[in-house]
Write a protein that holds these residues in place. Structure first.
Motif, short mmCIF file in Angstrom:
data_model
loop_
_atom_site.label_atom_id
_atom_site.label_comp_id
_atom_site.label_asym_id
_atom_site.label_seq_id
_atom_site.Cartn_x
_atom_site.Cartn_y
_atom_site.Cartn_z
N UNK A 12 0.84 -0.90 0.06
CA UNK A 12 0.04 0.13 -0.04
C UNK A 12 0.96 1.25 -0.04
N UNK A 13 1.66 0.97 -0.27
CA UNK A 13 3.15 2.27 -0.02
C UNK A 13 3.23 3.23 -1.56
N UNK A 14 1.80 2.94 -2.70
CA UNK A 14 2.49 3.16 -3.80
C UNK A 14 0.89 3.41 -4.38
N UNK A 15 0.74 3.99 -5.48
CA UNK A 15 -0.10 4.60 -6.72
C UNK A 15 0.03 4.31 -7.43
N UNK A 16 -0.63 3.45 -8.06
CA UNK A 16 -1.00 3.25 -9.12
C UNK A 16 -0.96 4.48 -10.19
N UNK A 17 0.23 4.32 -11.65
CA UNK A 17 0.17 5.06 -11.95
C UNK A 17 0.27 4.80 -13.59
N UNK A 18 -0.31 3.31 -14.10
CA UNK A 18 0.11 3.50 -15.50
C UNK A 18 -0.70 3.40 -16.11
N UNK A 19 -2.08 4.20 -16.07
CA UNK A 19 -2.90 4.75 -17.05
C UNK A 19 -2.67 6.02 -17.98
N UNK A 20 -1.51 6.87 -16.91
CA UNK A 20 -1.14 7.76 -17.28
C UNK A 20 -0.15 7.69 -18.70
N UNK A 36 1.82 -4.13 -16.25
CA UNK A 36 2.26 -5.56 -15.84
C UNK A 36 3.16 -4.87 -14.40
N UNK A 37 3.73 -4.17 -14.23
CA UNK A 37 5.11 -3.83 -13.63
C UNK A 37 4.05 -3.56 -12.16
N UNK A 38 3.25 -3.24 -12.55
CA UNK A 38 2.31 -2.37 -11.15
C UNK A 38 1.46 -3.80 -10.49
N UNK A 39 0.94 -4.61 -11.56
CA UNK A 39 0.69 -5.55 -10.81
C UNK A 39 1.70 -6.24 -10.07
N UNK A 40 2.77 -6.61 -10.98
CA UNK A 40 3.37 -7.10 -9.39
C UNK A 40 3.62 -7.14 -8.84
N UNK A 41 4.09 -5.35 -9.10
CA UNK A 41 4.48 -4.17 -7.80
C UNK A 41 3.48 -4.18 -6.23
N UNK A 42 2.20 -4.11 -6.97
CA UNK A 42 1.12 -4.42 -5.74
C UNK A 42 1.42 -5.97 -4.90
N UNK A 115 -8.04 -2.38 -16.37
CA UNK A 115 -9.64 -1.70 -16.36
C UNK A 115 -9.91 -0.60 -14.91
N UNK A 116 -9.39 -1.84 -13.85
CA UNK A 116 -9.63 -1.05 -12.64
C UNK A 116 -9.05 -1.04 -11.31
N UNK A 117 -7.87 -2.17 -11.81
CA UNK A 117 -6.52 -1.93 -11.05
C UNK A 117 -6.00 -1.01 -10.11
N UNK A 118 -6.13 0.08 -10.72
CA UNK A 118 -5.08 1.57 -10.52
C UNK A 118 -7.09 1.86 -9.08
N UNK A 119 -7.96 1.82 -9.59
CA UNK A 119 -8.98 2.70 -8.34
C UNK A 119 -8.77 1.45 -7.63
N UNK A 143 -16.87 4.46 -11.21
CA UNK A 143 -16.50 5.65 -12.39
C UNK A 143 -15.55 4.85 -13.08
N UNK A 144 -14.70 3.39 -13.21
CA UNK A 144 -14.33 2.52 -13.86
C UNK A 144 -15.47 1.47 -13.87
N UNK A 145 -16.49 1.27 -13.13
CA UNK A 145 -16.89 0.20 -13.48
C UNK A 145 -17.99 0.25 -14.54
N UNK A 146 -18.44 2.45 -15.03
CA UNK A 146 -19.37 2.10 -15.63
C UNK A 146 -18.86 2.26 -17.37
N UNK A 147 -17.07 2.28 -16.73
CA UNK A 147 -17.15 1.87 -18.55
C UNK A 147 -16.23 0.54 -18.91
#
Length: 149
Positions: A12-20, A36-42, A115-119, A143-147
């Motif tokens: 929990x020590x970082x925020x996912x930024x892959x969508x940027x 893929x990198x942040x999936x492993x990181x979490x 679509x939802x990992x970051x949120x 919001x991610x669900x709605x898309x």
């Protein structure tokens, strides 16, 4: 990190930024690569390790069971109804897990999709650090669900 070194703690020590990276044109790095990198990181991993991921998902599932608002938010996932329909068929199978547990397991896997990992990650940070979900993070996941299709 070796399997034996892995802690079954969600990171929990970082925020996912892959969508940027969706808007950035770069031949070296793209949003999918960052996902893929942040999936492993979490999960605190450098390389894919299904056993370690399963252990972390079990840890997250215990938080879902402990925190009703997190479970309620997960159950709003667009695929929830499909999973319930599948489980109605599975309930007749003697080897099937408890239907409610199976739905949570399937939703957890879905929530770590692109679509939802970051949120969802933001909601998990809230859940593990404060025991409740901030409204802004809840809204990001909805919001991610709605898309989603």
């Amino acid at each position: 990190m070796h399997k034996s070194d892995h802690q079954t703690m969600y990171k929990t020590d970082f925020v996912c930024t892959y969508k940027t990276f969706e808007q950035i044109e770069d031949d070296e790095v793209d949003a999918d690569m960052m996902y893929r990198a942040q999936f492993l990181q979490v999960f605190g991993l450098m390389d894919y390790d299904q056993d370690a991921i399963n252990a972390s998902l079990k840890h997250i599932k215990s938080k879902v069971i402990e925190l009703p608002e997190l479970k309620a938010l997960m159950l709003q996932h667009p695929h929830h109804a499909k999973f319930n329909a599948c489980n109605e068929c599975m309930e007749n199978n003697e080897d099937a897990k408890d239907a409610k547990d199976a739905v949570i397991d399937m939703l957890l896997v879905c929530l770590f999709a692109y679509p939802t990992m970051d949120a969802f990650h933001l909601c998990l940070i809230d859940a593990f650090k404060t025991g409740s979900i901030l409204e802004t993070n809840r809204e990001k996941l909805l919001n991610a669900y709605s898309h989603m299709n």
